[in-house]
Design an enzyme around this catalytic site. Structure first.
Site, mmCIF file in Angstrom:
data_model
loop_
_atom_site.group_PDB
_atom_site.id
_atom_site.type_symbol
_atom_site.label_atom_id
_atom_site.label_comp_id
_atom_site.label_asym_id
_atom_site.label_seq_id
_atom_site.Cartn_x
_atom_site.Cartn_y
_atom_site.Cartn_z
ATOM 1 N N LYS A 103 0.515 -8.025 7.384
ATOM 2 C CA LYS A 103 -0.265 -8.117 6.139
ATOM 3 C C LYS A 103 -0.617 -9.569 5.854
ATOM 4 O O LYS A 103 0.081 -10.502 6.279
ATOM 5 C CB LYS A 103 0.487 -7.518 4.950
ATOM 6 C CG LYS A 103 1.800 -8.215 4.552
ATOM 7 C CD LYS A 103 1.656 -9.432 3.656
ATOM 8 C CE LYS A 103 2.969 -10.176 3.459
ATOM 9 N NZ LYS A 103 2.870 -11.532 2.940
ATOM 10 N N ASP A 107 8.033 -5.892 0.637
ATOM 11 C CA ASP A 107 6.815 -5.733 1.454
ATOM 12 C C ASP A 107 6.874 -4.487 2.350
ATOM 13 O O ASP A 107 5.902 -4.185 3.035
ATOM 14 C CB ASP A 107 6.618 -6.956 2.364
ATOM 15 C CG ASP A 107 6.191 -8.204 1.592
ATOM 16 O OD1 ASP A 107 5.751 -8.066 0.438
ATOM 17 O OD2 ASP A 107 6.286 -9.309 2.165
HETATM 18 P P1 ATP Z 1 8.795 -12.327 4.217
HETATM 19 O O1 ATP Z 1 8.660 -10.839 4.413
HETATM 20 O O2 ATP Z 1 10.118 -12.743 3.627
HETATM 21 O O3 ATP Z 1 7.593 -12.992 3.626
HETATM 22 P P2 ATP Z 1 7.963 -13.428 6.691
HETATM 23 O O4 ATP Z 1 6.828 -12.508 6.867
HETATM 24 O O5 ATP Z 1 7.636 -14.855 6.408
HETATM 25 O O6 ATP Z 1 8.974 -12.912 5.630
HETATM 26 P P3 ATP Z 1 9.566 -12.294 8.808
HETATM 27 O O7 ATP Z 1 8.943 -12.322 10.146
HETATM 28 O O8 ATP Z 1 9.645 -10.990 8.120
HETATM 29 O O9 ATP Z 1 8.882 -13.412 7.931
HETATM 30 O O10 ATP Z 1 11.037 -12.921 8.987
HETATM 31 C C1 ATP Z 1 11.814 -13.471 7.978
HETATM 32 C C2 ATP Z 1 13.263 -13.588 8.501
HETATM 33 O O11 ATP Z 1 13.796 -12.269 8.569
HETATM 34 C C3 ATP Z 1 13.353 -14.144 9.913
HETATM 35 O O12 ATP Z 1 13.641 -15.508 9.891
HETATM 36 C C4 ATP Z 1 14.470 -13.336 10.573
HETATM 37 O O13 ATP Z 1 15.665 -14.058 10.641
HETATM 38 C C5 ATP Z 1 14.689 -12.138 9.662
HETATM 39 N N1 ATP Z 1 14.431 -10.830 10.312
HETATM 40 C C6 ATP Z 1 15.181 -9.737 10.188
HETATM 41 N N2 ATP Z 1 14.665 -8.700 10.867
HETATM 42 C C7 ATP Z 1 13.549 -9.132 11.450
HETATM 43 C C8 ATP Z 1 12.582 -8.517 12.286
HETATM 44 N N3 ATP Z 1 12.680 -7.232 12.663
HETATM 45 N N4 ATP Z 1 11.524 -9.249 12.677
HETATM 46 C C9 ATP Z 1 11.415 -10.537 12.272
HETATM 47 N N5 ATP Z 1 12.321 -11.177 11.521
HETATM 48 C C10 ATP Z 1 13.383 -10.489 11.093
#
Ligand code: ATP
Length: 308
Positions: free
Chosen positions: A16, A146
């Site tokens: 997203k 989210d």
């Molecule tokens: P948010 O949803 O908090 O905005 P984001 O989109 O910036 O996050 P994500 O890729 O969702 O980032 O990852 C945030 C943190 O979640 C990562 O640093 C990781 O340690 C943890 N995490 C847990 N499960 C997952 C997963 N399946 N994929 C990616 N990261 C994960």
């Protein structure tokens, strides 16, 4: 007698971006009220689940080394939440989850949330459960704000912490270029920086999303480009000043507008059409302002089981 083992189930799930993200003041409980407009993009993760005697998580692809493979992985929490919900907690100990990442980790594109949504849907199919998507969305909301949007996809207005969703009319396929940064940004740190900036002064706020919703309904990318806005952008740029250069480079390369996606550091550039997006992507890749560039379009549908 041999037990019947169900075949593996694979789900594709979108990333997203936030076309609009208005962040309220810090509440006493530590959260912020949000008003956001999500759009699901064609940059996806794929999640396969199967029944096994070796339960756990496997991750490959974009940023795989940064993703936890223990109970800290949101996908594993999704398996457990669903198993608990249907009163069969032990089923969670017989599932292996294989994640192929296309969505950058800690990139502000909700990759972890996407994997949780995909896992909920995949296990629903694996276990042959009769659960409506709205019931899954309720479980999804307990995993992260989210996660429900990744189930529904499309374009939606999110309120509360972003988990209360209303679909939004969007009359066009919009073309995007995504610039991934060298490293991720921690979402809590970005919110903390926004609170700090607000304590120190009064940074401008994006206001209400009405005009942007009209632009989406009209389907005009030029009008939409003028209205993209994110209250977290100033905080992300404050923590990662190089993003200013990235945002400028995308517009110089011919994008209509650029915005930091969610808590960043991924920058999303809106382009007039698919051809322009390819040109902007090529130019941005050569500008040395980011790690990787991807082209994507939206809106796309939410998590879907893949037919083999
Ligand atoms: P948010 O949803 O908090 O905005 P984001 O989109 O910036 O996050 P994500 O890729 O969702 O980032 O990852 C945030 C943190 O979640 C990562 O640093 C990781 O340690 C943890 N995490 C847990 N499960 C997952 C997963 N399946 N994929 C990616 N990261 C994960």
């Amino acid at each position: 007698m041999l037990a019947v083992v169900p075949p593996p189930v694979t789900v594709r799930v979108p990333s997203k971006i936030n076309l609009h993200l208005s962040v309220g003041d810090l509440r006493d409980d530590g959260y912020h009220d949000l008003t956001t407009v999500f759009q699901a993009l064609s940059l996806t993760d794929e999640v396969t689940v199967f029944v096994t005697t070796e339960p756990g998580i496997e991750v490959s692809g974009e940023g795989a080394g940064l993703v936890p493979t223990d109970d800290g992985n949101l996908a594993m929490r999704a398996v457990r939440a669903l198993a608990d919900h249907v009163g069969k907690p032990h089923e969670a100990d017989r599932v292996r989850v294989v994640i192929r990442k296309g969505i950058p980790v800690a990139g502000g594109m909700a990759g972890g949330s996407a994997d949780a949504a995909a896992t909920l849907l995949a296990c629903t199919t694996l276990w042959n459960l009769e659960l409506h998507r709205d019931e899954l969305a309720e479980i999804a909301a307990t995993l992260g704000s989210d996660v429900p949007f990744a189930l529904y996809g499309g374009t939606a207005l999110g309120t509360g912490r972003g988990e209360q969703l209303v679909p939004v009319l969007s009359r066009h396929t919009f073309h995007w270029v995504l610039a991934f940064d060298q490293r991720g940004l921690s979402t809590p740190k970005v919110y903390g920086e926004l609170d700090r900036l607000r304590d120190a002064g009064d940074p401008p706020r994006v206001g209400s999303p009405e005009a942007l919703l009209e632009a989406l309904a009209s389907g005009d990318p030029r009008q939409l480009g003028l209205l993209l806005g994110n209250d977290l952008q100033a905080a992300a740029v404050s923590l990662r000043p190089g993003l200013r250069r990235t945002l400028r480079a995308g517009v110089t390369a011919g994008a209509l507008a650029g915005v930091v996606s969610g808590s960043g550091p991924t920058c999303a550039f809106l382009c007039s059409d698919g051809e322009s997006a390819l040109k902007v992507a090529a130019e941005l890749a050569g500008a040395g302002v980011c790690r990787t560039v991807r082209v994507a379009h939206g809106p796309v549908q939410g998590a879907r089981v893949c037919d083999e």
